[in-house]
Every structure is written in structure tokens, then in C-alpha cells.
Design a protein around this motif. Structure first.
Motif, PDB file in Angstrom:
ATOM      1  N   GLN A  21       0.838  -1.209   0.000  1.00  0.00           N
ATOM      2  CA  GLN A  21       0.000   0.000   0.000  1.00  0.00           C
ATOM      3  C   GLN A  21       0.876   1.264   0.000  1.00  0.00           C
ATOM      4  O   GLN A  21       0.637   2.190  -0.775  1.00  0.00           O
ATOM      5  N   ARG A  22       1.886   1.307   0.874  1.00  0.00           N
ATOM      6  CA  ARG A  22       2.738   2.496   0.985  1.00  0.00           C
ATOM      7  C   ARG A  22       3.555   2.736  -0.281  1.00  0.00           C
ATOM      8  O   ARG A  22       3.675   3.868  -0.735  1.00  0.00           O
ATOM      9  N   LEU A  23       4.136   1.682  -0.858  1.00  0.00           N
ATOM     10  CA  LEU A  23       5.040   1.857  -1.995  1.00  0.00           C
ATOM     11  C   LEU A  23       4.323   1.912  -3.339  1.00  0.00           C
ATOM     12  O   LEU A  23       4.740   2.637  -4.231  1.00  0.00           O
ATOM     13  N   CYS A  24       3.265   1.118  -3.490  1.00  0.00           N
ATOM     14  CA  CYS A  24       2.585   1.023  -4.786  1.00  0.00           C
ATOM     15  C   CYS A  24       1.314   1.867  -4.854  1.00  0.00           C
ATOM     16  O   CYS A  24       0.755   2.055  -5.933  1.00  0.00           O
ATOM     17  N   GLY A  25       0.842   2.332  -3.695  1.00  0.00           N
ATOM     18  CA  GLY A  25      -0.303   3.227  -3.671  1.00  0.00           C
ATOM     19  C   GLY A  25      -1.658   2.572  -3.826  1.00  0.00           C
ATOM     20  O   GLY A  25      -2.639   3.242  -4.110  1.00  0.00           O
ATOM     21  N   ARG A  26      -1.716   1.261  -3.644  1.00  0.00           N
ATOM     22  CA  ARG A  26      -3.004   0.561  -3.739  1.00  0.00           C
ATOM     23  C   ARG A  26      -2.968  -0.670  -2.842  1.00  0.00           C
ATOM     24  O   ARG A  26      -1.900  -1.214  -2.567  1.00  0.00           O
ATOM     25  N   PRO A  27      -4.148  -1.137  -2.419  1.00  0.00           N
ATOM     26  CA  PRO A  27      -4.177  -2.292  -1.515  1.00  0.00           C
ATOM     27  C   PRO A  27      -3.826  -3.596  -2.232  1.00  0.00           C
ATOM     28  O   PRO A  27      -4.078  -3.754  -3.420  1.00  0.00           O
ATOM     29  N   LEU A  28      -3.245  -4.504  -1.491  1.00  0.00           N
ATOM     30  CA  LEU A  28      -2.942  -5.838  -2.001  1.00  0.00           C
ATOM     31  C   LEU A  28      -4.214  -6.678  -2.055  1.00  0.00           C
ATOM     32  O   LEU A  28      -4.416  -7.467  -2.967  1.00  0.00           O
ATOM     33  N   THR A  29      -5.061  -6.501  -1.065  1.00  0.00           N
ATOM     34  CA  THR A  29      -6.380  -7.137  -1.015  1.00  0.00           C
ATOM     35  C   THR A  29      -7.362  -6.029  -0.660  1.00  0.00           C
ATOM     36  O   THR A  29      -6.982  -4.990  -0.143  1.00  0.00           O
ATOM     37  N   SER A  30      -8.624  -6.240  -0.932  1.00  0.00           N
ATOM     38  CA  SER A  30      -9.600  -5.218  -0.555  1.00  0.00           C
ATOM     39  C   SER A  30     -10.936  -5.857  -0.222  1.00  0.00           C
ATOM     40  O   SER A  30     -11.237  -6.970  -0.667  1.00  0.00           O
ATOM     41  N   GLY A  31     -11.710  -5.139   0.584  1.00  0.00           N
ATOM     42  CA  GLY A  31     -13.056  -5.581   0.902  1.00  0.00           C
ATOM     43  C   GLY A  31     -13.147  -6.648   1.977  1.00  0.00           C
ATOM     44  O   GLY A  31     -14.226  -7.172   2.222  1.00  0.00           O
ATOM     45  N   LEU A  32     -12.033  -6.978   2.617  1.00  0.00           N
ATOM     46  CA  LEU A  32     -12.053  -7.980   3.679  1.00  0.00           C
ATOM     47  C   LEU A  32     -11.939  -7.267   5.023  1.00  0.00           C
ATOM     48  O   LEU A  32     -11.141  -6.337   5.170  1.00  0.00           O
ATOM     49  N   PRO A  33     -12.703  -7.710   6.019  1.00  0.00           N
ATOM     50  CA  PRO A  33     -12.838  -6.931   7.249  1.00  0.00           C
ATOM     51  C   PRO A  33     -11.604  -6.863   8.147  1.00  0.00           C
ATOM     52  O   PRO A  33     -11.448  -5.904   8.882  1.00  0.00           O
ATOM     53  N   ASP A  34     -10.732  -7.865   8.107  1.00  0.00           N
ATOM     54  CA  ASP A  34      -9.568  -7.811   8.996  1.00  0.00           C
ATOM     55  C   ASP A  34      -8.397  -8.571   8.374  1.00  0.00           C
ATOM     56  O   ASP A  34      -8.543  -9.268   7.369  1.00  0.00           O
ATOM     57  N   ASP A  35      -7.226  -8.413   9.004  1.00  0.00           N
ATOM     58  CA  ASP A  35      -6.012  -9.039   8.471  1.00  0.00           C
ATOM     59  C   ASP A  35      -6.096 -10.563   8.428  1.00  0.00           C
ATOM     60  O   ASP A  35      -5.554 -11.184   7.518  1.00  0.00           O
ATOM     61  N   ALA A  36      -6.763 -11.181   9.391  1.00  0.00           N
ATOM     62  CA  ALA A  36      -6.853 -12.644   9.402  1.00  0.00           C
ATOM     63  C   ALA A  36      -7.614 -13.150   8.179  1.00  0.00           C
ATOM     64  O   ALA A  36      -7.174 -14.094   7.515  1.00  0.00           O
ATOM     65  N   GLU A  37      -8.734 -12.531   7.870  1.00  0.00           N
ATOM     66  CA  GLU A  37      -9.505 -12.951   6.688  1.00  0.00           C
ATOM     67  C   GLU A  37      -8.773 -12.616   5.403  1.00  0.00           C
ATOM     68  O   GLU A  37      -8.770 -13.401   4.456  1.00  0.00           O
ATOM     69  N   ALA A  38      -8.123 -11.448   5.362  1.00  0.00           N
ATOM     70  CA  ALA A  38      -7.371 -11.059   4.169  1.00  0.00           C
ATOM     71  C   ALA A  38      -6.172 -11.985   3.951  1.00  0.00           C
ATOM     72  O   ALA A  38      -5.897 -12.389   2.817  1.00  0.00           O
ATOM     73  N   ALA A  39      -5.478 -12.343   5.015  1.00  0.00           N
ATOM     74  CA  ALA A  39      -4.334 -13.259   4.902  1.00  0.00           C
ATOM     75  C   ALA A  39      -4.789 -14.623   4.399  1.00  0.00           C
ATOM     76  O   ALA A  39      -4.127 -15.236   3.544  1.00  0.00           O
TER      77      ALA A  39
END
Length: 154
Positions: A21-39
Motif C-alpha cells: 500500500q505504501r510503496l505502490c499506492g493501492r491495496p494488495l487485497t480489498s473488501g475484507l474486514p480484517d487481516d486474518a480474513e485477508a491473509a
């Protein structure tokens, strides 16, 4: 040195996704409520391959989602600890090294295409690749990661 306890390690996912997010300016995943679900989604269900390596002198893989495992024909156990240079054919390792040196100095690269070799020896092209530094919020670099959006036979 970075280590990943499991493919669903939320601390590692936070580094992976936060640095993207910081370097590329966009999320790696989106629309997931927390890091556990996104991971979990990134590891099990993402339609693109994601790999990460540590910052050792001879970097080794520390993460590979299931799409990357299928693409490169390695299991999690075979991938983690494997020197990342072995993912490229011998003749292409110098150009891969130059690319990675550029990523380390500039932070990220986009649109990369390169020849790779699977665990079975099959060669294939990785295409539309983004590579970025795994940098924490303080800017300390812990390695690099790659998002491979497409691939084709070599």
C-alpha cells in the motif's frame, strides 16, 4: 531476519500488505474486514501469485501463496527456505539480480516480465509483475515481494 510462522501469519501479512500500500499506492487485497480474513484469502484464494523473500545476502523465500505454489510446482515446505535465485533459469539470473537491485534502491518496479523455472524444470514467463520492498512503517527493509498477475508457457 524475517520469518513466517505459517502462511496465515497476520504479522507478516500486515508487513506484506502495508508495504505494498505504501510503496505502490493501492491495496494488495480489498473488501475484507480484517487481516486474518485477508491473509487467508490471499494465501488460499487469490487468483494471482504472491511470493516473498528475506533480505539475506542470498535471499530465500519466506512466503508463497497457493497460486504461486501451483505455478512453481513447490509445496509450502519446499518453497520456504529455497534460495529465490533458483526460481530463474541460470542464464537469466544476472538480469533478475539487476532487477532486484533496482527494487532495493527504488522501492518497487511494475510491469516486469521474466522467464522462470518450476520445481519440475518447466520454464514459463511471468508477466505483469509488481515487485516491492517489504518495508515496515519506519522504512526498514525486511526483503522483497512479488505479485504475478499472469503467466504463459516458456
Amino acid at each position: 531476519m524475517i520469518s513466517v510462522a505459517s502462511p496465515l501469519d497476520t504479522a507478516f501479512f500486515s508487513l506484506l500488505s502495508g508495504s505494498h500500500q505504501r510503496l505502490c499506492g493501492r491495496p494488495l487485497t480489498s473488501g475484507l474486514p480484517d487481516d486474518a480474513e485477508a491473509a487467508d484469502w490471499l494465501y488460499r484464494d487469490a487468483p494471482y501469485a504472491v511470493l516473498a523473500q528475506d533480505a539475506a545476502e542470498d535471499p530465500a523465500f519466506v512466503y508463497a501463496n497457493t497460486t504461486a505454489q501451483r505455478l512453481f510446482a513447490y509445496t509450502w515446505q519446499q518453497f520456504v527456505g529455497l534460495p529465490s535465485r533458483l526460481s530463474a533459469p541460470v542464464a537469466d539470473r544476472e538480469s533478475r539480480d539487476r532487477l532486484m537491485a533496482g527494487v532495493r534502491s527504488k522501492g518497487y518496479a511494475e510491469g516486469y516480465r521474466g522467464l522462470r523455472e518450476s520445481g519440475t524444470g518447466k520454464r514459463f514467463w511471468i508477466e505483469d509483475v509488481t515487485i516491492w520492498n517489504l518495508a515496515d512503517a519506519d522504512g526498514e527493509v525486511h526483503g522483497q515481494a512479488a505479485l504475478i498477475r499472469s503467466w504463459s508457457d516458456g
